[in-house]
Design a protein around this motif. Sequence first.
Motif, PDB file in Angstrom:
ATOM      1  N   GLU A 139    -103.718 -35.821 -57.091  1.00  0.00           N
ATOM      2  CA  GLU A 139    -102.842 -35.179 -56.109  1.00  0.00           C
ATOM      3  C   GLU A 139    -101.927 -36.148 -55.378  1.00  0.00           C
ATOM      4  N   THR A 140    -102.357 -37.398 -55.199  1.00  0.00           N
ATOM      5  CA  THR A 140    -101.579 -38.332 -54.387  1.00  0.00           C
ATOM      6  C   THR A 140    -101.211 -39.624 -55.112  1.00  0.00           C
ATOM      7  N   GLY A 141    -101.893 -39.952 -56.205  1.00  0.00           N
ATOM      8  CA  GLY A 141    -101.704 -41.239 -56.856  1.00  0.00           C
ATOM      9  C   GLY A 141    -102.492 -42.361 -56.218  1.00  0.00           C
ATOM     10  N   LEU A 142    -103.255 -42.067 -55.168  1.00  0.00           N
ATOM     11  CA  LEU A 142    -103.995 -43.104 -54.455  1.00  0.00           C
ATOM     12  C   LEU A 142    -105.309 -43.428 -55.153  1.00  0.00           C
ATOM     13  N   GLU A 143    -105.686 -44.706 -55.087  1.00  0.00           N
ATOM     14  CA  GLU A 143    -107.014 -45.165 -55.475  1.00  0.00           C
ATOM     15  C   GLU A 143    -107.600 -45.930 -54.297  1.00  0.00           C
ATOM     16  N   ALA A 144    -108.900 -45.762 -54.085  1.00  0.00           N
ATOM     17  CA  ALA A 144    -109.551 -46.378 -52.930  1.00  0.00           C
ATOM     18  C   ALA A 144    -110.641 -47.332 -53.380  1.00  0.00           C
ATOM     19  N   ALA A 145    -110.730 -48.467 -52.693  1.00  0.00           N
ATOM     20  CA  ALA A 145    -111.794 -49.424 -52.991  1.00  0.00           C
ATOM     21  C   ALA A 145    -113.106 -49.024 -52.334  1.00  0.00           C
ATOM     22  N   ASN A 146    -113.016 -48.261 -51.230  1.00  0.00           N
ATOM     23  CA  ASN A 146    -114.221 -47.903 -50.470  1.00  0.00           C
ATOM     24  C   ASN A 146    -114.270 -46.403 -50.205  1.00  0.00           C
ATOM     25  N   TRP A 147    -115.481 -45.868 -50.319  1.00  0.00           N
ATOM     26  CA  TRP A 147    -115.703 -44.424 -50.151  1.00  0.00           C
ATOM     27  C   TRP A 147    -116.946 -44.195 -49.294  1.00  0.00           C
ATOM     28  N   LEU A 148    -116.915 -43.113 -48.531  1.00  0.00           N
ATOM     29  CA  LEU A 148    -118.080 -42.701 -47.748  1.00  0.00           C
ATOM     30  C   LEU A 148    -118.161 -41.186 -47.743  1.00  0.00           C
ATOM     31  N   PRO A 183    -108.050 -39.666 -46.842  1.00  0.00           N
ATOM     32  CA  PRO A 183    -107.616 -41.025 -47.166  1.00  0.00           C
ATOM     33  C   PRO A 183    -107.014 -41.693 -45.922  1.00  0.00           C
ATOM     34  N   VAL A 184    -107.615 -42.794 -45.502  1.00  0.00           N
ATOM     35  CA  VAL A 184    -107.196 -43.483 -44.273  1.00  0.00           C
ATOM     36  C   VAL A 184    -106.562 -44.820 -44.644  1.00  0.00           C
ATOM     37  N   PHE A 185    -105.279 -44.980 -44.309  1.00  0.00           N
ATOM     38  CA  PHE A 185    -104.590 -46.249 -44.532  1.00  0.00           C
ATOM     39  C   PHE A 185    -104.934 -47.233 -43.415  1.00  0.00           C
ATOM     40  N   ARG A 186    -104.690 -48.501 -43.671  1.00  0.00           N
ATOM     41  CA  ARG A 186    -105.019 -49.542 -42.705  1.00  0.00           C
ATOM     42  C   ARG A 186    -104.264 -49.364 -41.392  1.00  0.00           C
ATOM     43  N   ASP A 187    -103.067 -48.776 -41.446  1.00  0.00           N
ATOM     44  CA  ASP A 187    -102.292 -48.581 -40.216  1.00  0.00           C
ATOM     45  C   ASP A 187    -102.693 -47.320 -39.455  1.00  0.00           C
ATOM     46  N   GLY A 188    -103.745 -46.627 -39.910  1.00  0.00           N
ATOM     47  CA  GLY A 188    -104.225 -45.439 -39.204  1.00  0.00           C
ATOM     48  C   GLY A 188    -103.585 -44.152 -39.656  1.00  0.00           C
ATOM     49  N   PHE A 233    -115.317 -36.706 -48.323  1.00  0.00           N
ATOM     50  CA  PHE A 233    -115.376 -38.166 -48.380  1.00  0.00           C
ATOM     51  C   PHE A 233    -114.236 -38.776 -47.569  1.00  0.00           C
ATOM     52  N   ILE A 234    -114.518 -39.902 -46.931  1.00  0.00           N
ATOM     53  CA  ILE A 234    -113.474 -40.763 -46.380  1.00  0.00           C
ATOM     54  C   ILE A 234    -113.202 -41.852 -47.408  1.00  0.00           C
ATOM     55  N   ALA A 235    -111.932 -42.118 -47.679  1.00  0.00           N
ATOM     56  CA  ALA A 235    -111.530 -43.159 -48.620  1.00  0.00           C
ATOM     57  C   ALA A 235    -110.629 -44.151 -47.888  1.00  0.00           C
ATOM     58  N   TRP A 236    -110.863 -45.453 -48.085  1.00  0.00           N
ATOM     59  CA  TRP A 236    -110.016 -46.460 -47.443  1.00  0.00           C
ATOM     60  C   TRP A 236    -109.851 -47.677 -48.343  1.00  0.00           C
ATOM     61  N   ASP A 237    -109.056 -48.648 -47.877  1.00  0.00           N
ATOM     62  CA  ASP A 237    -108.569 -49.745 -48.730  1.00  0.00           C
ATOM     63  C   ASP A 237    -107.843 -49.134 -49.923  1.00  0.00           C
ATOM     64  N   LEU A 238    -106.723 -48.519 -49.616  1.00  0.00           N
ATOM     65  CA  LEU A 238    -105.995 -47.683 -50.568  1.00  0.00           C
ATOM     66  C   LEU A 238    -104.904 -48.454 -51.302  1.00  0.00           C
ATOM     67  N   GLU A 239    -104.716 -48.086 -52.549  1.00  0.00           N
ATOM     68  CA  GLU A 239    -103.611 -48.598 -53.362  1.00  0.00           C
ATOM     69  C   GLU A 239    -102.857 -47.413 -53.951  1.00  0.00           C
ATOM     70  N   MET A 240    -101.541 -47.493 -53.945  1.00  0.00           N
ATOM     71  CA  MET A 240    -100.713 -46.386 -54.413  1.00  0.00           C
ATOM     72  C   MET A 240    -100.442 -46.491 -55.901  1.00  0.00           C
ATOM     73  N   GLY A 241    -100.563 -45.359 -56.590  1.00  0.00           N
ATOM     74  CA  GLY A 241    -100.210 -45.251 -57.997  1.00  0.00           C
ATOM     75  C   GLY A 241     -99.366 -44.005 -58.200  1.00  0.00           C
ATOM     76  N   GLU A 242     -99.415 -43.440 -59.408  1.00  0.00           N
ATOM     77  CA  GLU A 242     -98.629 -42.250 -59.732  1.00  0.00           C
ATOM     78  C   GLU A 242     -99.516 -41.012 -59.712  1.00  0.00           C
ATOM     79  N   ALA A 243     -99.077 -39.986 -58.980  1.00  0.00           N
ATOM     80  CA  ALA A 243     -99.805 -38.721 -58.947  1.00  0.00           C
ATOM     81  C   ALA A 243     -99.654 -37.999 -60.283  1.00  0.00           C
ATOM     82  N   GLU A 244    -100.679 -37.251 -60.657  1.00  0.00           N
ATOM     83  CA  GLU A 244    -100.664 -36.470 -61.885  1.00  0.00           C
ATOM     84  C   GLU A 244    -101.251 -35.088 -61.609  1.00  0.00           C
ATOM     85  N   PRO A 245    -100.535 -34.245 -60.857  1.00  0.00           N
ATOM     86  CA  PRO A 245    -101.074 -32.918 -60.528  1.00  0.00           C
ATOM     87  C   PRO A 245    -101.245 -32.052 -61.764  1.00  0.00           C
TER      88      PRO A 245
END
Length: 213
Positions: free
Chosen positions: A106-115, A60-65, A134-146
């Motif tokens: 594992e992280t609560g993250l959702e991604a708009a784009n996947w490769l 998962p790659v955030f916009r800030d790198g 997979f690389i995931a980007w354009d991420l939004e934070m949610g609640e993790a549910e391990p």
Amino acid sequence: MSPRKRRPGIERGPWTVHGEKLVYQNPWMKVREYDVTRPDGKPGLYGVMEPENLAIGILPVFRDGSVMLVGQYRFALDCWSWELPEGGGPLNEAPLESARRELAEETGLEAANWLEFMQLDMSNSITNERAFAFIAWDLEMGEAEPEGTEDIETRRLPFAAALREAMDGRIRDAFTLAMLLKADYMARHGELPEAVTRAILNPAGKDDPHGPR
């Protein structure tokens, strides 16, 4: 002692398989034992562990790198391990769907784009496990549910810092090392989407009018 005479069997490359049996099974894996003639003509046994799931990994790659690492205790090695988000995907499910679920759990993250950027054979001398990354980007934070088997911590750090930890041995998970190295190579050779390349190679985010996310 001379090698035994080969009995009729099924050729499997330079091996000959004369029979097989299932010696262990649980909800996550099977262990199958093969009666074989080895490439040198001698009799032998070969054991193969067959996972019930695909191995799934996400960078998962955030916009800030920065990227998100997951920390958890690994029972088999009796040690703590920092890794990129990973998990299992049912054999009859699209790997991307498994990746979306694992990242969210594992992280609560959702991604708009996947490769999908890599496939691997994992420990191919003893298992037929296949891996999809997979690389995931354009991420939004949610609640993790391990899951109940997971006691997870997360850590966000720059991609370059994660790669450095992989190179100096602080990160030892092979799947994580492979994902970080492949992404670094692809970014430097212009083989990733521009937004991902910019985040990895220009982590300050100065050229992004929306700032880091």
